[in-house]
Design a protein around this motif. Structure first.
Motif, PDB file in Angstrom:
ATOM      1  N   VAL A 325       0.843  -1.207   0.000  1.00  0.00           N
ATOM      2  CA  VAL A 325       0.000   0.000   0.000  1.00  0.00           C
ATOM      3  C   VAL A 325       0.873   1.249   0.000  1.00  0.00           C
ATOM      4  O   VAL A 325       1.808   1.364   0.796  1.00  0.00           O
ATOM      5  CB  VAL A 325      -0.942   0.021   1.233  1.00  0.00           C
ATOM      6  N   ARG A 326       0.561   2.145  -0.925  1.00  0.00           N
ATOM      7  CA  ARG A 326       1.259   3.443  -0.970  1.00  0.00           C
ATOM      8  C   ARG A 326       0.200   4.535  -0.927  1.00  0.00           C
ATOM      9  O   ARG A 326      -0.697   4.583  -1.775  1.00  0.00           O
ATOM     10  CB  ARG A 326       2.068   3.530  -2.267  1.00  0.00           C
ATOM     11  N   PHE A 327       0.299   5.401   0.101  1.00  0.00           N
ATOM     12  CA  PHE A 327      -0.694   6.465   0.247  1.00  0.00           C
ATOM     13  C   PHE A 327      -0.438   7.578  -0.769  1.00  0.00           C
ATOM     14  O   PHE A 327       0.708   7.959  -1.017  1.00  0.00           O
ATOM     15  CB  PHE A 327      -0.659   7.057   1.651  1.00  0.00           C
ATOM     16  N   ILE A 328      -1.533   8.092  -1.311  1.00  0.00           N
ATOM     17  CA  ILE A 328      -1.465   9.257  -2.192  1.00  0.00           C
ATOM     18  C   ILE A 328      -2.146  10.385  -1.430  1.00  0.00           C
ATOM     19  O   ILE A 328      -3.370  10.368  -1.246  1.00  0.00           O
ATOM     20  CB  ILE A 328      -2.200   8.985  -3.538  1.00  0.00           C
ATOM     21  N   GLY A 329      -1.330  11.346  -0.978  1.00  0.00           N
ATOM     22  CA  GLY A 329      -1.890  12.402  -0.138  1.00  0.00           C
ATOM     23  C   GLY A 329      -1.543  12.132   1.311  1.00  0.00           C
ATOM     24  O   GLY A 329      -2.228  11.369   1.995  1.00  0.00           O
ATOM     25  N   THR A 330      -0.452  12.768   1.763  1.00  0.00           N
ATOM     26  CA  THR A 330       0.004  12.557   3.136  1.00  0.00           C
ATOM     27  C   THR A 330       0.247  13.915   3.806  1.00  0.00           C
ATOM     28  O   THR A 330       1.228  14.107   4.519  1.00  0.00           O
ATOM     29  CB  THR A 330       1.307  11.724   3.137  1.00  0.00           C
ATOM     30  N   ALA A 331      -0.642  14.853   3.547  1.00  0.00           N
ATOM     31  CA  ALA A 331      -0.486  16.206   4.098  1.00  0.00           C
ATOM     32  C   ALA A 331      -0.531  16.176   5.615  1.00  0.00           C
ATOM     33  O   ALA A 331      -1.151  15.277   6.208  1.00  0.00           O
ATOM     34  CB  ALA A 331      -1.612  17.102   3.562  1.00  0.00           C
ATOM     35  N   ALA A 332       0.107  17.169   6.223  1.00  0.00           N
ATOM     36  CA  ALA A 332       0.100  17.241   7.688  1.00  0.00           C
ATOM     37  C   ALA A 332      -1.326  17.468   8.197  1.00  0.00           C
ATOM     38  O   ALA A 332      -1.731  16.914   9.215  1.00  0.00           O
ATOM     39  CB  ALA A 332       1.020  18.368   8.148  1.00  0.00           C
ATOM     40  N   GLU A 333      -2.095  18.287   7.480  1.00  0.00           N
ATOM     41  CA  GLU A 333      -3.489  18.541   7.865  1.00  0.00           C
ATOM     42  C   GLU A 333      -4.389  17.779   6.918  1.00  0.00           C
ATOM     43  O   GLU A 333      -4.470  18.111   5.733  1.00  0.00           O
ATOM     44  CB  GLU A 333      -3.805  20.042   7.767  1.00  0.00           C
ATOM     45  N   LYS A 334      -5.060  16.737   7.444  1.00  0.00           N
ATOM     46  CA  LYS A 334      -5.906  15.923   6.570  1.00  0.00           C
ATOM     47  C   LYS A 334      -7.304  15.726   7.134  1.00  0.00           C
ATOM     48  O   LYS A 334      -7.486  15.640   8.351  1.00  0.00           O
ATOM     49  CB  LYS A 334      -5.262  14.539   6.373  1.00  0.00           C
ATOM     50  N   SER A 335      -8.248  15.646   6.213  1.00  0.00           N
ATOM     51  CA  SER A 335      -9.605  15.255   6.587  1.00  0.00           C
ATOM     52  C   SER A 335      -9.738  13.749   6.331  1.00  0.00           C
ATOM     53  O   SER A 335      -8.802  13.104   5.876  1.00  0.00           O
ATOM     54  CB  SER A 335     -10.591  16.058   5.757  1.00  0.00           C
ATOM     55  N   SER A 336     -10.902  13.198   6.601  1.00  0.00           N
ATOM     56  CA  SER A 336     -11.025  11.735   6.635  1.00  0.00           C
ATOM     57  C   SER A 336     -11.148  11.087   5.244  1.00  0.00           C
ATOM     58  O   SER A 336     -12.123  10.396   4.956  1.00  0.00           O
ATOM     59  CB  SER A 336     -12.198  11.337   7.512  1.00  0.00           C
ATOM     60  N   VAL A 337     -10.171  11.346   4.418  1.00  0.00           N
ATOM     61  CA  VAL A 337     -10.083  10.729   3.090  1.00  0.00           C
ATOM     62  C   VAL A 337      -8.742  10.002   3.022  1.00  0.00           C
ATOM     63  O   VAL A 337      -7.700  10.591   3.312  1.00  0.00           O
ATOM     64  CB  VAL A 337     -10.112  11.809   1.977  1.00  0.00           C
ATOM     65  N   ILE A 338      -8.791   8.720   2.650  1.00  0.00           N
ATOM     66  CA  ILE A 338      -7.533   7.978   2.482  1.00  0.00           C
ATOM     67  C   ILE A 338      -7.487   7.448   1.062  1.00  0.00           C
ATOM     68  O   ILE A 338      -8.310   6.611   0.680  1.00  0.00           O
ATOM     69  CB  ILE A 338      -7.440   6.786   3.457  1.00  0.00           C
ATOM     70  N   SER A 339      -6.538   7.970   0.288  1.00  0.00           N
ATOM     71  CA  SER A 339      -6.340   7.507  -1.082  1.00  0.00           C
ATOM     72  C   SER A 339      -5.073   6.675  -1.119  1.00  0.00           C
ATOM     73  O   SER A 339      -4.066   7.056  -0.518  1.00  0.00           O
ATOM     74  CB  SER A 339      -6.136   8.722  -2.003  1.00  0.00           C
ATOM     75  N   PHE A 340      -5.133   5.554  -1.827  1.00  0.00           N
ATOM     76  CA  PHE A 340      -3.905   4.751  -1.919  1.00  0.00           C
ATOM     77  C   PHE A 340      -3.891   3.936  -3.201  1.00  0.00           C
ATOM     78  O   PHE A 340      -4.918   3.756  -3.867  1.00  0.00           O
ATOM     79  CB  PHE A 340      -3.764   3.831  -0.696  1.00  0.00           C
ATOM     80  N   VAL A 341      -2.698   3.483  -3.535  1.00  0.00           N
ATOM     81  CA  VAL A 341      -2.527   2.522  -4.621  1.00  0.00           C
ATOM     82  C   VAL A 341      -1.811   1.317  -4.025  1.00  0.00           C
ATOM     83  O   VAL A 341      -1.191   1.408  -2.961  1.00  0.00           O
ATOM     84  CB  VAL A 341      -1.698   3.111  -5.800  1.00  0.00           C
ATOM     85  N   VAL A 342      -1.939   0.194  -4.703  1.00  0.00           N
ATOM     86  CA  VAL A 342      -1.237  -1.019  -4.257  1.00  0.00           C
ATOM     87  C   VAL A 342      -0.329  -1.449  -5.401  1.00  0.00           C
ATOM     88  O   VAL A 342      -0.820  -1.688  -6.518  1.00  0.00           O
ATOM     89  CB  VAL A 342      -2.226  -2.151  -3.906  1.00  0.00           C
ATOM     90  N   ASP A 343       0.956  -1.512  -5.111  1.00  0.00           N
ATOM     91  CA  ASP A 343       1.942  -1.867  -6.146  1.00  0.00           C
ATOM     92  C   ASP A 343       1.512  -3.114  -6.904  1.00  0.00           C
ATOM     93  O   ASP A 343       1.130  -4.123  -6.288  1.00  0.00           O
ATOM     94  CB  ASP A 343       3.316  -2.134  -5.506  1.00  0.00           C
ATOM     95  N   GLY A 344       1.561  -3.025  -8.228  1.00  0.00           N
ATOM     96  CA  GLY A 344       1.290  -4.208  -9.060  1.00  0.00           C
ATOM     97  C   GLY A 344      -0.187  -4.477  -9.297  1.00  0.00           C
ATOM     98  O   GLY A 344      -0.536  -5.477  -9.924  1.00  0.00           O
TER      99      GLY A 344
END
Ligand code: PLP
Length: 409
Positions: A325-344
């Motif tokens: 799992v690699r997160f896309i969007g890791t800002a210090a100030e975040k709201s409850s959205v988690i975007s990620f990609v999975v290698d391969g």
């Protein structure tokens, strides 16, 4: 204010009791639209069984009670965002229409050839395309605030984008694809401190359900959001605008309700807010948005945000443990959205497999293609959390994701 009782909140949302593909529904697509509490659903049924009538025109009883209820929502919205005047709250179809009203009415009147509009690198298409259409028509120029790898806007670059030709700034409060919470107040102050103060539009579509908004404290010029993302009905939203700006803008559409007097020789326009509300609105949605605001107010945005922040931290830590799992969007100030990609793997395949397990996530570009281009990816898997989600549901997502990855790799 009520105590935050997650079981009671969940019981208020009938859809959360259903199964999907034989599994209990786990709904993590709240950024696209939120589910509706019983109070909103019942209000819709009550409206059609007891009140249905057109607003702002009839002298008869039903029209009067519908009109009164519609206007109660406007006052409720005024309080909710702390607008100075009730007539600064224009009831629209939603965020997209609200932005288009500003692009059309403010843009065509006050923005000309060679003028500049500043937007950000993390906008939803609805806060990009209307400005591009204006640029095509008027010959004005779009400038884009860049962002860093974490998905935070470059504030120094932002300051350097201003020139004497800058006529408007438009950016999102919270990114729907990354979860970044932008430093809105500071950014508004920068725009207002130019030699000639530049008006600012804030897209609050992903903020209004998580963060308490105060348009006067922010000193924002325009603020837009949608009812369906804040536990309310679809087809209703808000354009807040400062009175003097709205008064200076021509109407958006012509038709009923937006006029004072019509002759074949000349039409005079109605006052705010009706000048921008031509035709029959989505009456039921307008009236029943009231219940959604009451629902949020009863729990309180401070409690909602505190709960969602805790859930976000839990989910982020749990997903970080999943291999690949690699997160896309890791800002210090975040709201409850988690975007990620999975290698391969492709986000779409993950989304389809999770759906088979009853877990609803969003996959793709999330109407923010420039963000995907920035990261060089086709899209992400997005889990967007709401106040009714639980740690157990996050655990189910983690288990489901591991299974999906196992099937794909
Ligand atoms: N802006 C943002 C940040 C959004 O997330 C969305 C919808 O996802 C919109 C604008 C458009 O909202 P609507 O489709 O309700 O008009």
């Amino acid at each position: 204010m009520k105590a935050f009782d997650i079981q009671k909140i969940r019981a208020d949302f009938p859809i959360l009791q259903r199964e999907v593909n034989g599994k209990p529904l786990v709904y993590f697509d709240n950024g696209a639209t939120t589910q509706k509490p019983r109070q909103v659903i019942d209000a819709i049924s009550h409206y059609y069984s007891q009140m249905n009538s057109n607003v702002h025109r009839g002298v008869h009883y039903l029209s009067q009670i519908s009109t009164d209820a519609f206007e109660v929502t406007r006052r409720k919205l005024q309080d909710f965002i702390h607008a100075k005047h009730e007539h600064e709250v224009i009831i629209t179809k939603g965020t997209t229409e609200s932005i288009n009203i500003v692009a059309t009415c403010f843009g065509r009147t006050f923005i000309g050839e060679g003028d500049e509009i500043i937007i950000s690198a993390m906008e939803h298409h609805s806060n990009i395309v209307p400005w591009q259409m204006l640029c095509d028509e008027k010959g004005c120029v779009l400038k884009v605030i860049p962002m860093n790898e974490r998905g935070e806007l470059d504030q120094e670059a932002y300051k350097s984008l201003f020139s004497s030709k800058t006529k408007l700034v438009a950016f999102t409060y919270v990114s729907n694809a990354l979860g970044t919470i932008n430093p809105v107040k500071e950014m508004i102050d920068v725009a207002h401190s130019q030699a000639v103060s530049v008006p600012v539009l804030v897209d609050a579509a992903q903020a209004v359900q998580h963060i308490a908004l105060d348009v006067q404290a922010l000193d924002v010029d325009f603020l837009v959001f949608s009812g369906h993302k804040m536990y309310g009905p679809t087809g209703v939203g808000v354009l807040y605008g400062k009175e003097d700006l709205l008064n200076a803008m021509p109407p958006y559409q012509g038709g009923g309700d937006m006029i004072k007097e019509v002759t074949f020789a000349k039409t005079t326009y109605n006052e705010l807010p009706f000048k921008f509300e031509a035709g029959t609105p989505n009456i039921e949605a307008g009236i029943c948005l009231n219940e959604a605001i009451d629902y949020i107010n009863e729990i309180g945005l401070d409690q909602i945000k505190a709960y969602e922040d805790e859930l976000l931290a839990y989910a982020t830590a749990a997903l970080a443990e999943v291999e690949g799992v690699r997160f896309i969007g890791t800002a210090a100030e975040k709201s409850s959205v988690i975007s990620f990609v999975v290698d391969g793997t492709h986000p779409y395949d993950i989304g389809v497999l999770l759906d088979k397990m009853g877990i609803a996530v969003r996959t793709g570009h999330h109407c923010a293609q420039p963000i995907m281009e920035f990261y060089g990816i086709p899209g992400t898997v997005r889990a967007s959390l709401a106040m009714y989600n639980t740690k157990e549901e996050v655990d189910a997502l983690v288990v489901g994701l591991k299974r999906a990855i196992g099937m794909l790799l």
